[in-house]
Design an enzyme around this catalytic site. Structure first.
Site, PDB file in Angstrom:
ATOM      1  N   SER A   3       0.833  -1.214   0.000  1.00 47.72           N
ATOM      2  CA  SER A   3       0.000   0.000   0.000  1.00 47.72           C
ATOM      3  C   SER A   3       0.862   1.257   0.000  1.00 47.72           C
ATOM      4  O   SER A   3       0.341   2.366   0.007  1.00 47.72           O
ATOM      5  CB  SER A   3      -0.922  -0.001   1.217  1.00 47.72           C
ATOM      6  OG  SER A   3      -0.163  -0.136   2.405  1.00 47.72           O
TER       7      SER A   3
ATOM      8  N   THR B 119     -40.122  26.530 -11.423  1.00 43.77           N
ATOM      9  CA  THR B 119     -40.473  25.206 -10.899  1.00 43.77           C
ATOM     10  C   THR B 119     -40.713  24.361 -12.148  1.00 43.77           C
ATOM     11  O   THR B 119     -41.188  24.889 -13.169  1.00 43.77           O
ATOM     12  CB  THR B 119     -41.737  25.222 -10.011  1.00 43.77           C
ATOM     13  OG1 THR B 119     -42.837  25.669 -10.793  1.00 43.77           O
ATOM     14  CG2 THR B 119     -41.573  26.122  -8.792  1.00 43.77           C
ATOM     15  N   HIS B 120     -40.385  23.113 -12.081  1.00 50.11           N
ATOM     16  CA  HIS B 120     -40.472  22.224 -13.262  1.00 50.11           C
ATOM     17  C   HIS B 120     -39.679  22.779 -14.443  1.00 50.11           C
ATOM     18  O   HIS B 120     -40.011  22.534 -15.596  1.00 50.11           O
ATOM     19  CB  HIS B 120     -41.921  22.002 -13.702  1.00 50.11           C
ATOM     20  CG  HIS B 120     -42.843  21.658 -12.571  1.00 50.11           C
ATOM     21  ND1 HIS B 120     -43.095  20.367 -12.175  1.00 50.11           N
ATOM     22  CD2 HIS B 120     -43.545  22.457 -11.719  1.00 50.11           C
ATOM     23  CE1 HIS B 120     -43.941  20.377 -11.141  1.00 50.11           C
ATOM     24  NE2 HIS B 120     -44.218  21.632 -10.837  1.00 50.11           N
TER      25      HIS B 120
ATOM     26  N   SER C 101     -13.097  25.922 -28.048  1.00 48.03           N
ATOM     27  CA  SER C 101     -13.178  24.680 -28.807  1.00 48.03           C
ATOM     28  C   SER C 101     -12.047  24.659 -29.815  1.00 48.03           C
ATOM     29  O   SER C 101     -11.659  25.698 -30.345  1.00 48.03           O
ATOM     30  CB  SER C 101     -14.528  24.609 -29.520  1.00 48.03           C
ATOM     31  OG  SER C 101     -14.430  23.793 -30.662  1.00 48.03           O
TER      32      SER C 101
ATOM     33  N   LYS D 254     -16.755  29.360 -29.593  1.00 46.42           N
ATOM     34  CA  LYS D 254     -17.193  28.722 -28.347  1.00 46.42           C
ATOM     35  C   LYS D 254     -16.471  29.227 -27.104  1.00 46.42           C
ATOM     36  O   LYS D 254     -15.287  29.489 -27.106  1.00 46.42           O
ATOM     37  CB  LYS D 254     -16.961  27.212 -28.438  1.00 46.42           C
ATOM     38  CG  LYS D 254     -17.773  26.551 -29.508  1.00 46.42           C
ATOM     39  CD  LYS D 254     -19.167  26.261 -29.036  1.00 46.42           C
ATOM     40  CE  LYS D 254     -19.156  24.944 -28.310  1.00 46.42           C
ATOM     41  NZ  LYS D 254     -20.484  24.506 -27.959  1.00 46.42           N
TER      42      LYS D 254
ATOM     43  N   GLU E 260     -18.967  21.865 -15.753  1.00 48.90           N
ATOM     44  CA  GLU E 260     -19.179  20.503 -16.271  1.00 48.90           C
ATOM     45  C   GLU E 260     -18.293  19.482 -15.565  1.00 48.90           C
ATOM     46  O   GLU E 260     -18.734  18.380 -15.225  1.00 48.90           O
ATOM     47  CB  GLU E 260     -18.914  20.481 -17.775  1.00 48.90           C
ATOM     48  CG  GLU E 260     -19.960  21.252 -18.543  1.00 48.90           C
ATOM     49  CD  GLU E 260     -19.537  21.486 -19.991  1.00 48.90           C
ATOM     50  OE1 GLU E 260     -20.272  21.065 -20.880  1.00 48.90           O
ATOM     51  OE2 GLU E 260     -18.475  22.082 -20.219  1.00 48.90           O
TER      52      GLU E 260
ATOM     53  N   GLN F 199      -7.484  -1.944   4.171  1.00 47.26           N
ATOM     54  CA  GLN F 199      -6.456  -1.206   3.427  1.00 47.26           C
ATOM     55  C   GLN F 199      -7.069  -0.502   2.209  1.00 47.26           C
ATOM     56  O   GLN F 199      -6.530   0.483   1.713  1.00 47.26           O
ATOM     57  CB  GLN F 199      -5.355  -2.177   2.977  1.00 47.26           C
ATOM     58  CG  GLN F 199      -4.219  -1.506   2.257  1.00 47.26           C
ATOM     59  CD  GLN F 199      -3.023  -2.437   2.143  1.00 47.26           C
ATOM     60  OE1 GLN F 199      -2.433  -2.819   3.144  1.00 47.26           O
ATOM     61  NE2 GLN F 199      -2.676  -2.817   0.927  1.00 47.26           N
TER      62      GLN F 199
HETATM   63  N1  ARG Z   1      -1.625  -1.290   5.343  1.00 53.66           N
HETATM   64  C1  ARG Z   1      -2.565  -1.737   6.327  1.00 53.66           C
HETATM   65  C2  ARG Z   1      -3.892  -0.983   6.179  1.00 53.66           C
HETATM   66  O1  ARG Z   1      -3.909  -0.059   5.442  1.00 53.66           O
HETATM   67  C3  ARG Z   1      -2.006  -1.474   7.672  1.00 53.66           C
HETATM   68  C4  ARG Z   1      -2.455  -2.440   8.717  1.00 53.66           C
HETATM   69  C5  ARG Z   1      -1.976  -3.774   8.371  1.00 53.66           C
HETATM   70  N2  ARG Z   1      -2.225  -4.697   9.398  1.00 53.66           N
HETATM   71  C6  ARG Z   1      -2.025  -6.021   9.214  1.00 53.66           C
HETATM   72  N3  ARG Z   1      -2.286  -6.764  10.184  1.00 53.66           N
HETATM   73  N4  ARG Z   1      -1.630  -6.504   8.071  1.00 53.66           N
HETATM   74  O2  ARG Z   1      -4.892  -1.330   6.754  1.00 53.66           O
END
Ligand code: ARG
Length: 466
Positions: free
Chosen positions: A25, A157-158, A279, A285, A292, A324
Site C-alpha cells: 500500500s 419550478t419544473h 473549442s 465557443k 461541467e 487497506q
Molecule cells: N496497510 C494496512 C492498512 O492499510 C495497515 C495495517 C496492516 N495490518 C495487518 N495486520 N496486516 O490497513
C-alpha cells in the site's frame, strides 16, 4: 533487493512477487507519513514515561523519526515496496538509522491501531482545510448575492418560469446548501477526532500504557472505548464521504445551473474567460468547463462512498486487510472536494449577471400571475376563484401575445370587476419581488438582510475561510 519482512519469523519461503505487489500500500499510504511519525513519537514518549523505554531509547527514536520526516520532505527517503506500507517503511528505516532502539518502537502497539490512528489524524486535518474552503466559497457567494440583491430573474419550478425572484436570493439558496454541508462535516469531525491508539492488534496490550497521554499529545478530543471496534471501525470515513458526496451533489446542482445560464437559450451570466475553455474547431465557443467537470466529479465521490460502504459490509470483527482499501477512496474524496471548492471560490467573484437578459426572461412567462391572484384575494375574492379568473386572463394574454401588465384595465375588468387601476403595481416585476418581504423571501430588502446575516455566521466560525 527484496527486504526481509519485519514479520518474517514464522515464514520459510519469501513472498511471491505478485503477492508483494498486490498487497503493498506504500504507493498511496506514503501520504500518511506525518501522522505516522507523530503517532510513533507520541507512542514512544508514552512508553518512556511508563518506563517501558529508557530516556536514551526514546531520544534516539524521536530524533530518528524527525530525521526521517526531513528525509521524506527533502525527497531523500527511499520507499521500498517490499516493506509493504508506510508503517514498516518508516520502522525499518528507523532501525537502520538508530539500531536496536528502533526495534523497540513497536512495543505495545500494532499496525492495526497505528493505521486507524494515522487516518483519523489525517482526515481531521483535511477536514479543517475543507471547512476553510467551504467557508471561502460561501463568502464569495454571499458577496455576490449582496451585489445582486436587486437583480430580477425568473424563478423556476419544473424548469418552467414560475415567479420572479432576485438573483441574490438564488445565490443565497446555494449558500444555504453549503452552510449545511459545513455543519455536517464539522459535526462529523468530533467522531473522527478520537484516539484508537492503545487498542493494539484487537484486544489491547499487556503493557501498562497511558492512552490519555498519547491522545492529548496528538490533539485527540476523545479515546475509543472498545479495542475491537477501534481497530475495525471506518464509519468515520464513511460518514465523512457521505457528507462529501452531498457537498458534491450541491456543487453539481450549482454547476448545472451555471451551464444552463451560460447557454444561448438563457444567456443570464458570463463566467470569466479565465475559467472557461474554447473549442479546437469552433472558434466562437466559450465553454463552462469548470461547471461541467464539477458535475462530472460528483460521480467519483458518490462512487467512493459506495466503495467504502461495500468495503465494510461483510467484515466480521476485528481488523481485516480489506480495510487497506479504504485509503484510495478516502484520499480521492478529499482531493476532489478540495480542488472543486478551490476552483469555485476563485471562479465565483468573476460571475457577471447579465441583468437585462435576466429581466427580459422574467418579464416573459406570466411570472406575476400569482401576484394577480393574491391581489384579487385582497379584494375579497376566494383564492380558488381568483386562481380561475387569473387562468382566464393568462389564456387571453397567450392568445393575444401580450404580457400581463400590457393588458388594458378595461379588458382586465371583463374578467373581474374587482380589478382596479392599482393592479399594475402588482403586475410589475419589482412589485412582485418587493411583495415577498418576509424572512426567507425574495424581496431585495430581505436578501440584503440575509446576506448580512450570512456574513456574520461566516465571521463567527471557529474554522474560518483562509
Ligand atoms: N496497510 C494496512 C492498512 O492499510 C495497515 C495495517 C496492516 N495490518 C495487518 N495486520 N496486516 O490497513
Amino acid at each position: 533487493m527484496k527486504q526481509k519482512k519485519l514479520w518474517g519469523g514464522r515464514f520459510s519461503t519469501s513472498t511471491n512477487d505478485l503477492m508483494e505487489a498486490y498487497s503493498a500500500s506504500i504507493g498511496f499510504d506514503w501520504r500518511l507519513y506525518k501522522q505516522d511519525i507523530a503517532g510513533s513519537i507520541a507512542h514512544a514518549r508514552m512508553l518512556c514515561s511508563q518506563k517501558v523505554l529508557t530516556e536514551d531509547e526514546f531520544n534516539k527514536i524521536e530524533n530518528g523519526l524527525i530525521e526521517i520526516r526531513e528525509d521524506i520532505e527533502q525527497g531523500r527517503f527511499e520507499w521500498d515496496e517490499s516493506y509493504e506500507d508506510i508503517h514498516m517503511n518508516i520502522e525499518a528505516n528507523l532501525t537502520k538509522k538508530i539500531g536496536e532502539a528502533g526495534k523497540k518502537l513497536h512495543t505495545g502497539r500494532s499496525r492495526n491501531d497505528q493505521i486507524a490512528t494515522d487516518i483519523r489524524l489525517y482526515l481531521r486535518d483535511e477536514i479543517d482545510s475543507l471547512l476553510r474552503l467551504i467557508s471561502g466559497v460561501q463568502r464569495a457567494l454571499v458577496e455576490l448575492a449582496a451585489r445582486e440583491a436587486d437583480t430580477i430573474m425568473p424563478g423556476y419550478t419544473h424548469m418552467q418560469s414560475a415567479q420572479p425572484v432576485t438573483f441574490g436570493h438564488h445565490l443565497l439558496a446555494w449558500n444555504e446548501m453549503l452552510d449545511r454541508d459545513y455543519d455536517r462535516i464539522f459535526e462529523c469531525r468530533k467522531r473522527v477526532n478520537c484516539s484508537p491508539l492503545g487498542s493494539a492488534a484487537l484486544a489491547g496490550t499487556s503493557y501498562e500504557i497511558n492512552r490519555k497521554m498519547t491522545a492529548d499529545e496528538l490533539g485527540f478530543e476523545e479515546i475509543t472505548r472498545n479495542s475491537l471496534d477501534a481497530v475495525s471501525d471506518r464509519d468515520f470515513a464513511i460518514e465523512f464521504t457521505a457528507h462529501g458526496s452531498l457537498l458534491m451533489v450541491h456543487l453539481s446542482r450549482m454547476s448545472e445551473e451555471m451551464v444552463l445560464w451560460t447557454s444561448d437559450g438563457f444567456d443570464f451570466v458570463d463566467l470569466g474567460d479565465d475559467f472557461c475553455t474554447g473549442s479546437s474547431i469552433m472558434p466562437q465557443k466559450k465553454n463552462p468547463d469548470v461547471a461541467e467537470l464539477t458535475r462530472g466529479k460528483c460521480g467519483r465521490v458518490t462512487g467512493n462512498l459506495m466503495a467504502l460502504l461495500v468495503l465494510m459490509k461483510g467484515q466480521p470483527l476485528a481488523y481485516n486487510r480489506d480495510n487497506q482499501e479504504d485509503k484510495e477512496p478516502l484520499f480521492d474524496t478529499i482531493d476532489t472536494l478540495s480542488i472543486c471548492l478551490q476552483v469555485f471560490e476563485a471562479m465565483i467573484p468573476g460571475i457577471v449577471a447579465k441583468r437585462d437578459k435576466m429581466r427580459e426572461a422574467a418579464s416573459k412567462g406570466y411570472s406575476t400571475a400569482t401576484d394577480l391572484a393574491d391581489y384579487l384575494v385582497r379584494k375579497s375574492i376566494p383564492f380558488r376563484d381568483a386562481h380561475e379568473i387569473v387562468g382566464k386572463v393568462v389564456g387571453h394574454a397567450v392568445a393575444q401575445n401580450l404580457q400581463l401588465e400590457n393588458i388594458p384595465l378595461t379588458k382586465l375588468r371583463e374578467f373581474s370587476d374587482a380589478i382596479e387601476e392599482d393592479v399594475y403595481d402588482v403586475l410589475t416585476l419589482e412589485g412582485s419581488v418587493n411583495a415577498r418581504d418576509h424572512l426567507g423571501g425574495t424581496a431585495p430588502g430581505q436578501v440584503k438582510l440575509a446576506a448580512a446575516a450570512a456574513s456574520k455566521i461566516l465571521a463567527a466560525r471557529m474554522i474560518k475561510a483562509s
